[in-house]
Design a protein around this motif. Structure first.
Motif, short mmCIF file in Angstrom:
data_model
loop_
_atom_site.label_atom_id
_atom_site.label_comp_id
_atom_site.label_asym_id
_atom_site.label_seq_id
_atom_site.Cartn_x
_atom_site.Cartn_y
_atom_site.Cartn_z
N PRO A 100 0.83 -1.21 0.00
CA PRO A 100 0.00 0.00 0.00
C PRO A 100 0.86 1.25 0.00
N GLN A 101 0.27 2.34 -0.46
CA GLN A 101 1.07 3.52 -0.68
C GLN A 101 1.62 4.10 0.60
N TYR A 102 0.84 4.01 1.66
CA TYR A 102 1.30 4.71 2.86
C TYR A 102 2.03 3.80 3.83
N SER A 103 2.54 2.70 3.34
CA SER A 103 3.27 1.79 4.23
C SER A 103 4.54 2.45 4.71
N THR A 104 4.73 2.49 6.00
CA THR A 104 5.92 3.14 6.54
C THR A 104 6.91 2.13 7.07
N ALA A 105 6.67 0.87 6.77
CA ALA A 105 7.58 -0.14 7.30
C ALA A 105 8.92 -0.03 6.59
N LEU A 106 9.98 -0.02 7.36
CA LEU A 106 11.31 0.04 6.77
C LEU A 106 11.69 -1.35 6.28
N PRO A 107 12.26 -1.42 5.11
CA PRO A 107 12.70 -2.74 4.67
C PRO A 107 13.93 -3.16 5.48
N LEU A 108 14.06 -4.46 5.63
CA LEU A 108 15.20 -4.96 6.41
C LEU A 108 16.46 -4.90 5.57
N SER A 109 17.58 -4.63 6.23
CA SER A 109 18.85 -4.53 5.51
C SER A 109 19.39 -5.94 5.25
N PRO A 110 20.32 -6.09 4.31
CA PRO A 110 20.86 -7.42 4.04
C PRO A 110 21.48 -8.06 5.27
N ALA A 111 22.08 -7.26 6.14
CA ALA A 111 22.68 -7.85 7.34
C ALA A 111 21.60 -8.45 8.24
N GLU A 112 20.51 -7.71 8.43
CA GLU A 112 19.42 -8.22 9.26
C GLU A 112 18.81 -9.47 8.64
N LEU A 113 18.64 -9.44 7.33
CA LEU A 113 18.05 -10.60 6.66
C LEU A 113 18.94 -11.81 6.81
N SER A 114 20.23 -11.61 6.64
CA SER A 114 21.16 -12.72 6.75
C SER A 114 21.16 -13.28 8.18
N TYR A 115 21.06 -12.39 9.16
CA TYR A 115 21.01 -12.81 10.57
C TYR A 115 19.78 -13.67 10.84
N LEU A 116 18.63 -13.18 10.37
CA LEU A 116 17.38 -13.93 10.58
C LEU A 116 17.44 -15.28 9.88
N HIS A 117 17.93 -15.26 8.65
CA HIS A 117 17.97 -16.49 7.88
C HIS A 117 18.87 -17.53 8.55
N VAL A 172 2.81 -19.32 -2.10
CA VAL A 172 2.79 -17.87 -2.04
C VAL A 172 4.19 -17.38 -2.37
N ASP A 173 4.26 -16.33 -3.13
CA ASP A 173 5.56 -15.78 -3.47
C ASP A 173 6.21 -15.21 -2.21
N PRO A 174 7.35 -15.73 -1.78
CA PRO A 174 7.93 -15.20 -0.55
C PRO A 174 8.45 -13.79 -0.75
N PRO A 175 8.21 -12.91 0.20
CA PRO A 175 8.67 -11.52 0.05
C PRO A 175 10.18 -11.39 0.02
N SER A 176 10.88 -12.46 0.33
CA SER A 176 12.34 -12.39 0.31
C SER A 176 12.87 -12.19 -1.11
N ARG A 177 12.03 -12.49 -2.12
CA ARG A 177 12.50 -12.32 -3.49
C ARG A 177 12.60 -10.85 -3.88
N LEU A 178 11.94 -10.00 -3.10
CA LEU A 178 11.97 -8.58 -3.44
C LEU A 178 13.07 -7.83 -2.71
N THR A 179 13.85 -8.54 -1.91
CA THR A 179 14.86 -7.84 -1.11
C THR A 179 16.11 -7.60 -1.92
N ALA A 180 16.88 -6.64 -1.42
CA ALA A 180 18.13 -6.29 -2.12
C ALA A 180 19.23 -7.24 -1.69
N PRO A 181 20.07 -7.67 -2.60
CA PRO A 181 21.19 -8.51 -2.20
C PRO A 181 22.26 -7.68 -1.49
N GLY A 182 23.01 -8.33 -0.64
CA GLY A 182 24.07 -7.64 0.08
C GLY A 182 25.25 -7.35 -0.84
N VAL A 183 26.05 -6.36 -0.43
CA VAL A 183 27.26 -6.01 -1.20
C VAL A 183 28.46 -6.59 -0.46
#
Lengths: 318, 473
Positions: free
Chosen positions: B3-20, B291-302
């Motif tokens: 939705p347009q007014y979503s204020t949720a911050l996307p998780l950074s690659p470091a956070e994603l890697s930690y969770l994974h 269901v398409d997992p939202p992880s496919r929309l995340t940015a890869p780490g550098v």
């Protein structure tokens, strides 16, 4: 409601295709499945049909046998799907930054695609198919190589698979099984179009559908590949569509409907088999298209005046 | 599309890697410390809407809330407009009329039916008589998410083929079921399990007025709401229940249930499984969708080697790409590619459908909600002050940390408004009422893996205080 006087309108009561009365002693017989349970219908697949799009493909399951009847109504429907891919193209300036390729899929039935006319506006079932197709394709496209880009996959169904026998009871048409065959076709044709457009993919994804049909007398259902719902009027108990990556043995999309009971896993395996059969055709088509593009086709003895689209039949192997 | 007014911050690659990484351990370490099959506590309320045939409200632990209202209306069945009607022939009649559905099963219909009799054997109902509308704040009606959710829940609902037959009145009329699902909070996580559980509860309590007319005459119903029949009858012979949809995700080889938003963001594969109960009290699979997992929309780490912030120059794009491809998955976050393994899909489905699996647990827990309501109503009717006192005492000694249960909140005032039952049993003095806050807390023993703690119900309680004033004179 006030009449719209600015335009020439259609008849107010709606229109229907002409229906011809049958002779009193005509016997209507439903076509039953003559193929083996693990035999797929013949497919036709060709890419590069829309020159202005980045990639395009056309998929058809022609009617298998011409049934001789006195009726003018066509007995079985075939499946004709066309797909165009536009992309990767840059996102508009005001769009938010996206690190991956933004895939948008649109599936639309042409108004003449089914026996009852569909409208021009996309309805819920078409949007649902679009969502399924997006799930199937997103797994196979390497999106991280295309930041700030979008890709549009537009699938038009020119003739859709029916849900049941046209002259059967209304109950036989419940369940929406025709949609599942359409989805399997959409996955295969979109995959061919993506390859034609040159978008980086992990593998070729192919769609396959299988169903559990009421066995003759027995409680256990019979598993069949590539069900034609008009052949199994009201007998389909459960069906499953998969989008399958053969070289990685992975499933990107799965949609299973109905009560498969203990045979759920076998149903998925059958659908994967159907997908592998479709992949053989897909691979051959893509190879031919690549050869033509790279110019190898000119050197070999492919006669140009034989006509476009004439190619040898491919034997489907699992 | 978010939705347009979503204020949720996307998780950074470091956070994603930690969770994974933490979710791929054996056993998986979840951010809130649950086990892989543990569900979060929830508050469930039924009969919250007095003017609806059935309603329910569920609040999840992460603050998401949904309300479902079920309304039924009598509708005229379209008549058979065939032009050729012949009782002797086997010829199927073709229907004219723009856009009409094909003929009714007059001659073809069950083999035991008489031709042209008009009586219907199996297949009396039609699936179109169930209409569902999902309202999610921030999404339009035709956005992908509401359409997908609605298709999934409707599919599970009509898949056993029995619901539509209960909507049949006679040849000329039928019930039309409108299920309206409202997500009251913004969609913080994938709202499917919440919406599906709320729909399940609402349908469980849905009642249809009792029919007093006969055969094909215009339908008349009993004015007494007490005589209304449940849409899902609870007899001993048949345990028909509405279906429930569960969200199952996988990370590596681990299968995780009831994922929170953070866990979904790193999922390798997400599956929705709809289950229902069979008459033989086993579970059966109604539908499965990926269901398409939202992880496919995340940015890869550098990786550090290509990061120009270290002071070195970044390599050209082709080289950077090749370096990134060559890196080990576990050291750097990369959005998942490909699909899920077939064996994994099989395992996930098995875990839900098996005996004493997760699916059975959830259905049992929901059954408990229903039973508790029944007992509360019987207690009120029997003017059972003893039970009331006992429950009150239990409530006094209720301490959050020691309880291991699923909590169900019931609202006797609302049930009283609905059924006309007197609620004066509970109200001795105004103070009593305000202390009790019109609630009955019913303990339900649940199995080991459903583990809860008490939720703060302040907001709900403040809400309830005002209607109660009206009832006190």
């Amino acid at each position: 409601m006030q009449a719209d006087r600015r335009r020439l309108n259609a008849p107010a009561g709606g229109t229907a295709p002409p229906v011809f009365a049958a002779l009193p002693n005509t016997k209507l017989q439903r076509q039953t499945r003559t193929r083996k349970p693990d035999e797929h219908r013949k497919l036709f697949l060709q890419t590069g049909i829309v020159p202005s799009a980045s990639g395009s493909a056309y998929y058809e399951i022609p009617p298998q046998s011409q049934q001789q009847t006195e009726l003018l109504v066509p007995q079985t429907s075939s499946l004709k799907i066309t797909c165009t891919v536009h992309g990767p193209r840059p996102l508009p300036r005001n769009a938010a930054f996206s690190p991956n390729l933004l895939l948008s899929t649109h599936v639309k039935f042409a108004p003449f695609a089914t026996r009852n006319r569909r409208g021009y506006v996309r309805d819920a079932s078409e949007r649902d198919l679009g969502a399924h197709l997006e799930t199937a394709l997103r797994g196979v496209v390497i999106g991280e190589r295309f930041p700030k880009s979008g890709c549009e996959v537009v699938v038009t169904v020119l003739e859709g698979e029916e849900d049941g026998w046209w002259a059967g009871s209304a109950e036989g048409k419940e369940g929406g099984w025709g949609m599942m065959s359409v989805l399997a076709g959409c996955i295969t044709v979109a995959s061919a179009a993506l390859v034609d457009a040159g978008i980086d993919c992990v593998d070729l994804v192919s769609g396959g559908v299988a169903a559990v049909v009421h066995g003759a007398g027995g409680k256990d259902g019979v598993l069949v590949l590539d069900p034609a719902p008009s052949e199994h009027d009201g007998e389909i108990r459960a069906a499953c569509v998969v989008g399958y990556l053969q070289s990685r043995d992975e499933v990107t999309e799965m949609w299973m409907k109905g009560d498969a009971g203990m045979q759920a896993e076998q149903l998925i395996d059958e659908a994967v088999k159907a997908a592998s059969l479709a992949r053989a055709v897909l691979a051959e088509t893509v190879k031919e298209a690549a050869e033509i593009k790279l110019g190898k086709g000119d050197e070999s003895a492919v006669p140009v005046n034989e006509g476009k689209g004439k190619s040898k039949d491919v034997v489907m192997t699992g | 599309m978010p939705p347009q007014y979503s204020t949720a911050l996307p998780l950074s690659p470091a956070e994603l890697s930690y969770l994974h990484t933490s979710l791929s351990f054996d056993p998986p370490i979840r951010p809130d410390g649950r086990t892989a099959t543990q569900f979060r506590p929830l508050i469930a309320e039924t009969d919250v809407l007095p003017s609806a045939n059935g309603s329910a409200r569920i609040c999840f632990a992460d603050g998401t809330e949904a309300v479902v209202g079920v309304k039924c209306e009598v509708e005229r069945s379209p008549s058979d407009r065939s032009i050729l009607r012949s009782k002797e022939d086997d010829v199927k009649r073709l229907v004219t009329g723009g856009g009409d559905e094909e003929m009714r099963d007059e001659s073809s219909g069950g083999e035991d039916d008489e031709v042209g009799n008009g009586s219907r054997g199996r297949g009396e109902g039609r699936n179109e008589w169930v209409e569902m509308a999902i309202e999610i704040p921030g999404y339009r009606d035709d956005d992908a998410l509401p359409v997908f959710l609605s298709a999934m829940i409707t599919e599970a609902l009509v898949s056993d083929g029995e619901l539509k037959n209960r909507l049949y009145i006679n040849q000329r009329f039928h019930w039309r079921l409108y299920i309206d699902i409202l997500l009251l909070s913004s969609p913080l996580s994938y709202p499917l399990p919440l919406l599906s559980l709320t729909t399940h509860l609402a349908l469980l309590r849905t009642r249809l007025p009792a029919l007093v007319s006969e055969k094909d005459e215009d339908p008349h119903f009993n004015d007494d709401w007490e005589a209304a029949t449940l849409l899902y009858p609870q007899s001993d012979q048949t345990t028909t229940r509405p279906p429930v949809t569960l969200l199952v995700m996988s990370v590596g080889d681990n299968i995780i249930f009831d994922p929170s938003k953070d866990e979904l963001a790193v999922a390798d594969a997400v599956l929705t499984v709809s289950i229902g109960k069979t008459p033989s009290s086993g579970l059966r699979l109604l539908s499965v969708r990926t269901v398409d997992p939202p992880s496919r929309l995340t940015a890869p780490g550098v990786p550090n080697s290509t990061n120009s912030a270290n002071g070195d120059t970044a390599p050209p794009m082709q080289e950077a790409l090749m370096l990134r491809e060559a890196m080990d998955e576990h050291s750097l976050w990369r959005p998942p590619r490909g699909g899920m393994k077939r064996a994994l899909v099989g395992r996930m489905i098995k875990m839900v459908v098996d005996k004493n699996g997760v699916g059975e647990e959830v259905l049992e827990g929901l059954e408990g909600v229903d039973k508790a309501l029944e007992e509360c109503i019987t207690a009120i009717e029997a003017k059972d002050t003893e039970t009331a006192k006992q429950w009150e005492q239990e409530r006094e000694t209720y301490t959050p940390t020691t309880i291991d249960e699923l909590i169900v909140m019931l609202n006797p005032i609302n049930t009283a408004l609905n059924g006309g039952r007197s609620s004066r049993v509970w109200m001795r003095t105004k103070d009593d009422v305000l202390n009790l806050k019109h609630r009955v807390v019913r303990r339900i023993a649940a199995s080991d893996t459903i583990n809860n703690f008490l939720m703060d119900m302040w907001a709900a309680e403040v809400h309830r205080a005002s209607p109660s004033e009206v009832w006190l004179n």
